[in-house]
Structure formats: structure tokens, C-alpha cells
Design a protein around this motif. Structure first.
Motif, PDB file in Angstrom:
ATOM      1  N   ASP A 112      48.164  47.221  61.855  1.00 33.14           N
ATOM      2  CA  ASP A 112      47.363  46.902  63.038  1.00 33.14           C
ATOM      3  C   ASP A 112      46.262  47.924  63.242  1.00 33.14           C
ATOM      4  O   ASP A 112      45.139  47.573  63.635  1.00 33.14           O
ATOM      5  CB  ASP A 112      48.260  46.886  64.286  1.00 33.14           C
ATOM      6  N   ALA A 113      46.586  49.190  62.990  1.00 32.40           N
ATOM      7  CA  ALA A 113      45.567  50.228  63.178  1.00 32.40           C
ATOM      8  C   ALA A 113      44.398  50.012  62.217  1.00 32.40           C
ATOM      9  O   ALA A 113      43.234  50.246  62.571  1.00 32.40           O
ATOM     10  CB  ALA A 113      46.174  51.614  62.971  1.00 32.40           C
ATOM     11  N   VAL A 114      44.715  49.578  61.006  1.00 32.28           N
ATOM     12  CA  VAL A 114      43.644  49.305  60.032  1.00 32.28           C
ATOM     13  C   VAL A 114      42.709  48.238  60.573  1.00 32.28           C
ATOM     14  O   VAL A 114      41.488  48.368  60.518  1.00 32.28           O
ATOM     15  CB  VAL A 114      44.251  48.856  58.686  1.00 32.28           C
ATOM     16  N   ASP A 115      43.309  47.187  61.142  1.00 32.19           N
ATOM     17  CA  ASP A 115      42.469  46.111  61.666  1.00 32.19           C
ATOM     18  C   ASP A 115      41.678  46.576  62.864  1.00 32.19           C
ATOM     19  O   ASP A 115      40.511  46.231  63.036  1.00 32.19           O
ATOM     20  CB  ASP A 115      43.353  44.924  62.068  1.00 32.19           C
ATOM     21  N   SER A 141      55.063  52.428  52.592  1.00 28.92           N
ATOM     22  CA  SER A 141      53.893  52.480  51.707  1.00 28.92           C
ATOM     23  C   SER A 141      53.794  51.203  50.890  1.00 28.92           C
ATOM     24  O   SER A 141      52.704  50.678  50.658  1.00 28.92           O
ATOM     25  CB  SER A 141      53.961  53.703  50.793  1.00 28.92           C
ATOM     26  N   ASP A 142      54.948  50.675  50.488  1.00 27.47           N
ATOM     27  CA  ASP A 142      54.955  49.439  49.727  1.00 27.47           C
ATOM     28  C   ASP A 142      54.401  48.291  50.559  1.00 27.47           C
ATOM     29  O   ASP A 142      53.551  47.517  50.119  1.00 27.47           O
ATOM     30  CB  ASP A 142      56.407  49.144  49.348  1.00 27.47           C
ATOM     31  N   TYR A 143      54.897  48.196  51.796  1.00 23.54           N
ATOM     32  CA  TYR A 143      54.436  47.124  52.677  1.00 23.54           C
ATOM     33  C   TYR A 143      52.936  47.218  52.910  1.00 23.54           C
ATOM     34  O   TYR A 143      52.217  46.228  52.858  1.00 23.54           O
ATOM     35  CB  TYR A 143      55.179  47.221  54.011  1.00 23.54           C
ATOM     36  N   CYS A 144      52.475  48.440  53.155  1.00 19.15           N
ATOM     37  CA  CYS A 144      51.048  48.612  53.418  1.00 19.15           C
ATOM     38  C   CYS A 144      50.217  48.276  52.185  1.00 19.15           C
ATOM     39  O   CYS A 144      49.148  47.688  52.296  1.00 19.15           O
ATOM     40  CB  CYS A 144      50.752  50.040  53.859  1.00 19.15           C
ATOM     41  N   ALA A 145      50.733  48.644  51.021  1.00 23.53           N
ATOM     42  CA  ALA A 145      49.972  48.359  49.799  1.00 23.53           C
ATOM     43  C   ALA A 145      49.789  46.863  49.638  1.00 23.53           C
ATOM     44  O   ALA A 145      48.764  46.392  49.149  1.00 23.53           O
ATOM     45  CB  ALA A 145      50.684  48.941  48.585  1.00 23.53           C
ATOM     46  N   HIS A 146      50.806  46.106  50.073  1.00 27.20           N
ATOM     47  CA  HIS A 146      50.713  44.661  49.929  1.00 27.20           C
ATOM     48  C   HIS A 146      49.895  44.024  51.036  1.00 27.20           C
ATOM     49  O   HIS A 146      49.162  43.073  50.805  1.00 27.20           O
ATOM     50  CB  HIS A 146      52.110  44.037  49.970  1.00 27.20           C
ATOM     51  N   HIS A 147      50.068  44.516  52.251  1.00 30.24           N
ATOM     52  CA  HIS A 147      49.571  43.742  53.384  1.00 30.24           C
ATOM     53  C   HIS A 147      48.391  44.303  54.137  1.00 30.24           C
ATOM     54  O   HIS A 147      47.828  43.624  54.968  1.00 30.24           O
ATOM     55  CB  HIS A 147      50.718  43.514  54.385  1.00 30.24           C
ATOM     56  N   ALA A 148      48.049  45.542  53.897  1.00 29.70           N
ATOM     57  CA  ALA A 148      46.914  46.082  54.651  1.00 29.70           C
ATOM     58  C   ALA A 148      45.640  45.381  54.197  1.00 29.70           C
ATOM     59  O   ALA A 148      45.525  44.968  53.049  1.00 29.70           O
ATOM     60  CB  ALA A 148      46.792  47.578  54.428  1.00 29.70           C
ATOM     61  N   HIS A 149      44.676  45.297  55.087  1.00 29.52           N
ATOM     62  CA  HIS A 149      43.450  44.580  54.750  1.00 29.52           C
ATOM     63  C   HIS A 149      42.381  45.498  54.206  1.00 29.52           C
ATOM     64  O   HIS A 149      41.206  45.155  54.220  1.00 29.52           O
ATOM     65  CB  HIS A 149      42.924  43.854  55.990  1.00 29.52           C
ATOM     66  N   CYS A 150      42.778  46.671  53.780  1.00 32.83           N
ATOM     67  CA  CYS A 150      41.792  47.572  53.211  1.00 32.83           C
ATOM     68  C   CYS A 150      42.420  48.237  51.999  1.00 32.83           C
ATOM     69  O   CYS A 150      43.590  48.012  51.703  1.00 32.83           O
ATOM     70  CB  CYS A 150      41.384  48.639  54.227  1.00 32.83           C
ATOM     71  N   SER A 151      41.642  49.061  51.321  1.00 35.43           N
ATOM     72  CA  SER A 151      42.188  49.766  50.168  1.00 35.43           C
ATOM     73  C   SER A 151      43.243  50.749  50.625  1.00 35.43           C
ATOM     74  O   SER A 151      43.141  51.333  51.692  1.00 35.43           O
ATOM     75  CB  SER A 151      41.073  50.530  49.458  1.00 35.43           C
TER      76      SER A 151
ATOM     77  N   PRO B 227      37.091  42.312  48.809  1.00 33.11           N
ATOM     78  CA  PRO B 227      36.676  42.028  50.177  1.00 33.11           C
ATOM     79  C   PRO B 227      37.238  40.678  50.602  1.00 33.11           C
ATOM     80  O   PRO B 227      37.417  39.791  49.772  1.00 33.11           O
ATOM     81  CB  PRO B 227      35.144  41.996  50.096  1.00 33.11           C
ATOM     82  N   LYS B 228      37.525  40.583  51.874  1.00 30.13           N
ATOM     83  CA  LYS B 228      38.130  39.351  52.376  1.00 30.13           C
ATOM     84  C   LYS B 228      37.156  38.202  52.173  1.00 30.13           C
ATOM     85  O   LYS B 228      35.984  38.316  52.464  1.00 30.13           O
ATOM     86  CB  LYS B 228      38.426  39.479  53.864  1.00 30.13           C
ATOM     87  N   GLU B 229      37.702  37.091  51.739  1.00 30.03           N
ATOM     88  CA  GLU B 229      36.835  35.903  51.599  1.00 30.03           C
ATOM     89  C   GLU B 229      36.491  35.379  52.979  1.00 30.03           C
ATOM     90  O   GLU B 229      37.251  35.516  53.907  1.00 30.03           O
ATOM     91  CB  GLU B 229      37.546  34.794  50.831  1.00 30.03           C
ATOM     92  N   VAL B 230      35.364  34.752  53.096  1.00 30.39           N
ATOM     93  CA  VAL B 230      34.904  34.287  54.412  1.00 30.39           C
ATOM     94  C   VAL B 230      35.806  33.176  54.940  1.00 30.39           C
ATOM     95  O   VAL B 230      36.021  33.009  56.117  1.00 30.39           O
ATOM     96  CB  VAL B 230      33.455  33.761  54.321  1.00 30.39           C
ATOM     97  N   THR B 231      36.391  32.407  54.025  1.00 29.43           N
ATOM     98  CA  THR B 231      37.186  31.260  54.460  1.00 29.43           C
ATOM     99  C   THR B 231      38.488  31.700  55.107  1.00 29.43           C
ATOM    100  O   THR B 231      39.038  31.023  55.954  1.00 29.43           O
ATOM    101  CB  THR B 231      37.522  30.329  53.290  1.00 29.43           C
ATOM    102  N   ASN B 232      39.008  32.891  54.658  1.00 31.52           N
ATOM    103  CA  ASN B 232      40.268  33.357  55.252  1.00 31.52           C
ATOM    104  C   ASN B 232      40.041  33.831  56.668  1.00 31.52           C
ATOM    105  O   ASN B 232      38.926  33.964  57.111  1.00 31.52           O
ATOM    106  CB  ASN B 232      40.861  34.494  54.409  1.00 31.52           C
ATOM    107  N   LYS B 233      41.147  34.199  57.310  1.00 34.51           N
ATOM    108  CA  LYS B 233      41.061  34.679  58.708  1.00 34.51           C
ATOM    109  C   LYS B 233      40.206  35.932  58.783  1.00 34.51           C
ATOM    110  O   LYS B 233      40.439  36.871  58.080  1.00 34.51           O
ATOM    111  CB  LYS B 233      42.481  34.949  59.194  1.00 34.51           C
TER     112      LYS B 233
END
Lengths: 162, 233
Positions: A112-115, A141-151, B227-233
Motif C-alpha cells: 500500500d505504501a508503494v501505491d 520480501s517474497d510477497y512484495c517481489a511478486h505483488h508490489a507495483h514497482c521494482s 511499466p503497468k499497462e494502461v488497460t490494467n487498473k
């Protein structure tokens, strides 16, 4: 996507373990210290604070009285962690660090903080669990590697060689 | 002065690990299986009083776009100097491509996988595995080498454009193991991988090689997400 200061954001997730301390030091050494005052990133340290219900493992008649003590103890732990992090930052003469504490499970808090901050990089330490421990205790760390929206950068504390 | 003069000097030491010939025609210093002669970094005792350490970054590449995006991201974010010298003070990049060894036998897919030339026999070996002839092996190897060279030359070109000194390395074997071994042997400070490679399954958030390296590499690892695709959330 840049923060107010127009710098990309680097988020470091910390808990109270030595691995987080090492991860923070490593990050500062490689991304902040070499640049003296002109840091390329804005540093935000995020600590996930366990909720009282997570910390209390037992249920029974004595719980209600125990809660304030647990709460106070948690508060003390959190303050200890934050002080340590702030001390490390000031030792490396890195100013302008934002420290945040959120309640909840590390995984969700960090993602959430990443977002929220639109971070470009998330840095986490790693306990170096093996497969079984990982399955039982879970790995942030595993979860974040999979699910975070950034590097995601996973910094491991090297095991001491025999 | 030619700012890229340093990139054209040949490597001083080379211990060939793979069978790729050294002279692949790249003008940059192409290192094949070079063991870096750096002192063993004492990880626990680093202090800021030491001279500014150069960060040694290894970027793993395959044919996917994700890995090239990872390289570009690394160059943009980690090497922000405006000149070659500035970036050189920050560190060095090693781009590495791991070739998977060609299977020595081929399993024909589908009916009529291998029809014998003399058709009067009319027997088709539908499920027979046969050993590829040496000519086939040779040509596949050659294609792989060309592929690897193409990937690495693209990568080195990108590094040059961003004014970062880079070296390249080709290895043979299973990518997961080879990457972890290479970072250890060459005492890399950071391993950069893309998040998904050739197996672009939508539901898989992290490719198998990146996942394996995240668990097993001894050095810090940076997983670069596209980078996130535009179509996704």
C-alpha cells in the motif's frame, strides 16, 4: 508520478531485525552516501507495526487486562526501531528522511505504501528463510517481489562464512 | 579525446568458461568467463570512510523485452551521471546472457514426425526420439551464438548511449544456477533481473529464473517490473 520534490521515491521496508538494519545501511551506502547532498532519491522508511490482536496469541479471561501492557510494549518496540533507523540515517548524514509507521501485516503495508507514494523502488531485507520456514512463517520480501507495483530490491545480509 | 576509447581495450585476463569463441566481432571489451580479480569484499565491515566504492551491477538478459527494460531502468536510475567519468565513478555494469544447452535429442511432435525417405515402407516413427545429427547440432549452436551476440551487442549499445561502461558475458547452462554462481564468483554488488522472461504467463507475477535468484542469490537482487499497462487498473 514524482513526489513533491520531483525526485523519485525509494521506499525501504523495515522491521526490528538485523536484516532490516543491514538493508537500510546497504541502501544508504550505495544510493545516498556517494552523492553527498544531492541524493537521487527521496527516502521513505516504512515500518509495519503489528496490531495488538496479532501480538496477543492467547485468548481467555486475562486478555482484557493484558492488552494495555501489550500495547505499551509494542509502542516501545516501535520507538526503538524508529530511533535506530533515524540514528543510522544521521550517522551517514542523510537528512530529509521520512519515517512512517503503519499498523498491519508487513506485506500489505509495504504494497500500500508503494501505491500511496508512487515509489520507484521498494527495498526490503530478507531473513533468508529456507523453503519450509518460508511456507510456515511466510515471507514479506517474497510477497512484495511478486505483488508490489514497482521494482523491488531484496537486500540479503551475507551469512558469515565458517 | 574519444570518450569511448576505454571501451575498446581488450580484456586483460580471460579464462574461457563457455565454448563461445572470443572474437565475436564486438568492438567493446567482450569478456567470456572472466574471473574478476578484485579483493574479496568484507561485507560486514563497510564504512563510509572508505573511498567511494564502485557498485558492480550484473544485469541478466534474455530475448525478452522485460530484460531490456530492466537494463534501461538500471541505466536510468542507477547511473545518473552526465558524463562517462561520472558514471564510471558510480560503478560498472556487466551484462550477461545465459544460453541454455541444446538438447542432444529431439522429440518429434505430432504424427509423421519423422517419415523415412523410402516411402514404400510407409512407416512413420511418430514417437521415436532420435539423436540429432552433428550438422543439426552445429547449426543450432551457431544460431544460439548469433542470438547471444545480437542480444549482448544491443545491450552494450544501450549502455554506450547512456554513457555507462559495460562488459558482457556469455555463459552456458541453466540460467538460474549460472546467474547465482556468476554473482558469487565475480563478487557482484547487485544482480538485476526482469520480472518475467520468456514464459509470459499472465497469471505468473514473477518468472521462474527471477524467483529462483531472489531466493538463492547471495547478493542483493533488484527485480524490475515492466511499466503497468494502461488497460490494467
Amino acid at each position: 508520478m514524482a513526489s513533491g520534490a520531483n525526485k523519485p521515491v525509494m521506499l525501504v521496508g523495515v522491521d526490528d531485525s538485523e536484516h532490516s538494519v543491514y538493508a537500510l545501511k546497504w541502501t544508504l551506502d550505495n544510493f545516498f552516501v556517494p552523492f553527498s547532498s544531492n541524493h537521487p532519491y527521496k527516502l521513505i522508511i516504512v515500518h509495519a507495526r503489528p496490531t495488538v490482536t496479532m501480538a496477543v496469541g492467547f485468548a481467555g479471561p486475562g486478555v482484557a487486562e493484558a492488552l494495555p501492557y501489550v500495547e505499551a510494549d509494542l509502542k516501545r518496540q516501535v520507538t526503538k526501531v524508529l530511533d535506530k533507523m533515524k540514528e543510522i540515517c544521521s550517522k551517514k548524514s542523510v537528512q530529509d528522511v521520512v519515517v512512517e509507521v503503519h499498523e498491519g501485516d508487513g506485506r500489505n503495508v509495504l504494497c500500500d505504501a508503494v501505491d500511496k507514494h508512487h515509489a520507484s523502488i521498494l527495498v526490503v531485507g530478507s531473513h533468508g528463510y529456507g523453503t519450509i520456514k518460508r511456507a510456515v512463517l511466510g515471507s514479506v520480501s517474497d510477497y512484495c517481489a511478486h505483488h508490489a507495483h514497482c521494482s523491488v530490491m531484496i537486500v540479503k545480509k551475507p551469512k558469515t562464512k565458517q | 579525446m574519444d570518450p569511448y576509447a576505454d571501451l575498446k581495450t581488450p580484456p586483460t585476463t580471460a579464462a574461457t568458461v563457455s565454448d563461445v569463441p572470443g572474437g565475436v566481432g564486438a568492438e567493446e571489451s567482450t569478456v567470456v568467463g572472466m574471473v574478476m580479480q578484485q579483493p574479496v569484499a568484507d561485507m560486514g565491515a563497510r564504512t563510509p570512510e572508505e573511498e567511494i566504492r564502485k557498485m558492480k551491477v550484473m544485469v541478466a538478459l534474455d530475448e525478452s523485452d522485460g530484460s531490456f527494460y530492466a537494463l534501461r531502468w538500471t541505466l536510468d536510475h542507477l547511473f545518473r551521471g552526465r558524463t562517462l567519468e561520472e558514471n564510471d565513478r558510480l560503478g560498472r555494469v556487466t551484462v550477461v546472457h545465459v544460453q541454455q544447452p541444446f538438447q542432444q535429442y529431439v522429440f518429434p511432435a505430432g504424427p509423421g514426425g519423422s517419415v523415412r525417405p523410402c516411402s514404400h515402407l510407409r512407416c512413420t516413427y511418430t514417437y521415436a526420439a532420435f539423436y540429432a545429427s552433428s550438422a543439426v547440432v552445429e547449426s543450432v549452436k551457431k544460431a544460439q551464438e548469433e542470438n547471444a551476440t545480437f542480444i549482448l551487442s544491443r545491450a552494450l549499445q544501450m549502455c554506450r548511449e547512456k554513457l555507462v561502461k559495460a562488459e558482457s558475458l556469455i555463459m552456458n547452462g541453466d540460467p538460474k544456477d549460472m546467474l547465482c554462481q556468476a554473482t558469487e564468483q565475480m563478487h557482484m554488488d547487485l544482480l538485476v533481473v526482469g520480472s518475467r522472461g520468456l514464459g509470459m504467463i499472465k497469471r505468473a507475477f514473477l518468472g521462474s529464473v527471477s524467483d529462483y535468484c531472489a531466493h538463492h542469490a547471495k547478493c542483493p537482487i533488484l527485480i524490475v517490473k515492466p511499466p503497468k499497462e494502461v488497460t490494467n487498473k
